[in-house]
Design an enzyme around this catalytic site. Structure first.
Site, mmCIF file in Angstrom:
data_model
loop_
_atom_site.group_PDB
_atom_site.id
_atom_site.type_symbol
_atom_site.label_atom_id
_atom_site.label_comp_id
_atom_site.label_asym_id
_atom_site.label_seq_id
_atom_site.Cartn_x
_atom_site.Cartn_y
_atom_site.Cartn_z
ATOM 1 N N ILE A 28 8.931 0.583 -4.552
ATOM 2 C CA ILE A 28 9.283 1.859 -3.947
ATOM 3 C C ILE A 28 8.562 1.887 -2.601
ATOM 4 O O ILE A 28 7.364 1.603 -2.515
ATOM 5 C CB ILE A 28 8.866 3.049 -4.845
ATOM 6 C CG1 ILE A 28 9.217 4.381 -4.183
ATOM 7 C CG2 ILE A 28 7.400 3.002 -5.218
ATOM 8 C CD1 ILE A 28 8.965 5.584 -5.094
ATOM 9 N N SER A 29 9.293 2.154 -1.533
ATOM 10 C CA SER A 29 8.732 2.066 -0.188
ATOM 11 C C SER A 29 7.637 3.099 0.044
ATOM 12 O O SER A 29 7.586 4.142 -0.601
ATOM 13 C CB SER A 29 9.837 2.260 0.859
ATOM 14 O OG SER A 29 10.787 1.238 0.802
ATOM 15 N N LYS A 30 6.755 2.799 0.993
ATOM 16 C CA LYS A 30 5.719 3.739 1.387
ATOM 17 C C LYS A 30 6.359 5.043 1.869
ATOM 18 O O LYS A 30 7.397 5.017 2.539
ATOM 19 C CB LYS A 30 4.881 3.139 2.519
ATOM 20 C CG LYS A 30 4.114 1.893 2.158
ATOM 21 C CD LYS A 30 3.595 1.169 3.380
ATOM 22 C CE LYS A 30 2.679 2.027 4.231
ATOM 23 N NZ LYS A 30 2.061 1.233 5.322
ATOM 24 N N ARG B 232 7.494 12.281 -6.050
ATOM 25 C CA ARG B 232 7.489 10.818 -6.032
ATOM 26 C C ARG B 232 6.941 10.243 -7.331
ATOM 27 O O ARG B 232 7.344 9.154 -7.757
ATOM 28 C CB ARG B 232 6.673 10.322 -4.831
ATOM 29 C CG ARG B 232 6.803 8.808 -4.542
ATOM 30 C CD ARG B 232 6.160 8.487 -3.200
ATOM 31 N NE ARG B 232 6.316 7.071 -2.840
ATOM 32 C CZ ARG B 232 5.346 6.165 -2.903
ATOM 33 N NH1 ARG B 232 4.141 6.511 -3.341
ATOM 34 N NH2 ARG B 232 5.570 4.917 -2.542
#
Length: 271
Positions: A113-115, A87
């Site tokens: 950017i999503s969790k 990530r």
């Protein structure tokens, strides 16, 4: 029998903006020598990065996966994919220390950017929708809202083929730059209006959206295969969103409303 449409190779650049025209081709920059991506023991590619960063990310990714399991994520393919993709490769350098925390991070242009927990939750819901092959993977899927490309790469580990569409040109180019060194042949990046889906790749075994509108566009439902599933946020009340699942069968459409979520708004057009 009709000849199936030719699909773009990686990294695809399909420009659906500005009246459907494609900008004039620019002179290609010299292409660096190909680099063979490192793989895990399961044969899955690892994002290239500096050796010290990769070493530091291994325990961080492992802790992230343990946290996902503690929160109820159990699909082995999803967990393995989340533990494989770096990530930190998809965030700005100053945010690398936070890359494996369960938090959304800015990627520019008002997007995030999503969790990790949200990505894993949505992909596990997608995998539960059926249309999985003998290897456990889904077939061809559509990712609405490429962003920095992280979710598309994770999806590439659990699906046979991924079409990922982004309406913001700068983010589309950023995702292409992020994915280029990985050379993942089954992930195709598209510049276009995500609300219209991508009919050339349909029908899809699944569709996931990283942006929420008032309702799921009809185009997504039309492009979903029978037996397929859509996972997306939609408006539940003024200023609120809920995650929904839509299952399509020959008997009709079934919609299930799940937990509250918070995504960027779904917009039309290309910018």
């Amino acid at each position: 029998m009709a000849t199936p449409p030719q699909r773009p190779g990686f990294p695809a650049r399909i420009d659906l903006g500005r009246g459907g025209t494609t900008p004039p081709a620019r002179a290609a920059a010299p292409r660096p020598a190909p680099v063979r991506a490192a793989v895990t023991g399961d044969g899955l590619p690892v994002v290239p990065a500096a050796a010290s960063t990769v070493r530091d990310s291994i325990p961080a990714r492992a802790r992230m996966v343990q946290q996902l399991m503690a929160e109820g994520i159990s699909d082995p393919l999803v967990l393995r994919a989340m533990g494989t993709v770096d990530r930190h490769h998809f965030v700005d350098g100053a945010l690398v220390p936070q890359a494996y925390e369960d938090t959304a991070l800015p990627i520019g242009l008002g997007q995030t950017i999503s969790k990790p927990s949200v990505v894993a939750r949505m992909l596990e819901l997608l995998m539960q929708g059926g249309l999985r092959g003998d290897n456990g993977k889904l077939g061809r899927v559509l990712d609405i809202g490429t962003g920095c490309g992280y979710q598309a790469v994770v999806m590439g580990q659990i699906c046979e083929e991924v079409y990922s569409i982004e309406r913001l040109r700068d983010l589309h180019e950023k995702a292409r730059a992020n994915l280029r060194p990985m050379r993942i042949a089954n992930v195709h990046l598209i510049l276009g209006d995500g609300m219209a889906g991508f009919a050339k790749g349909a029908p899809y075994a699944g569709i996931v959206a990283a942006a929420g509108g008032e309702a799921v566009p009809d185009a997504w439902i039309d492009q979903l295969a029978y037996g397929g599933r859509i996972v997306a946020p939609v408006a539940a009340a003024p200023g609120q969103q809920a995650l929904i699942v839509i299952d399509k069968s020959r008997q009709g459409i079934r919609q299930t409303v799940l937990e509250a979520v918070n995504f960027v708004p779904l917009k039309s057009g290309v910018a």
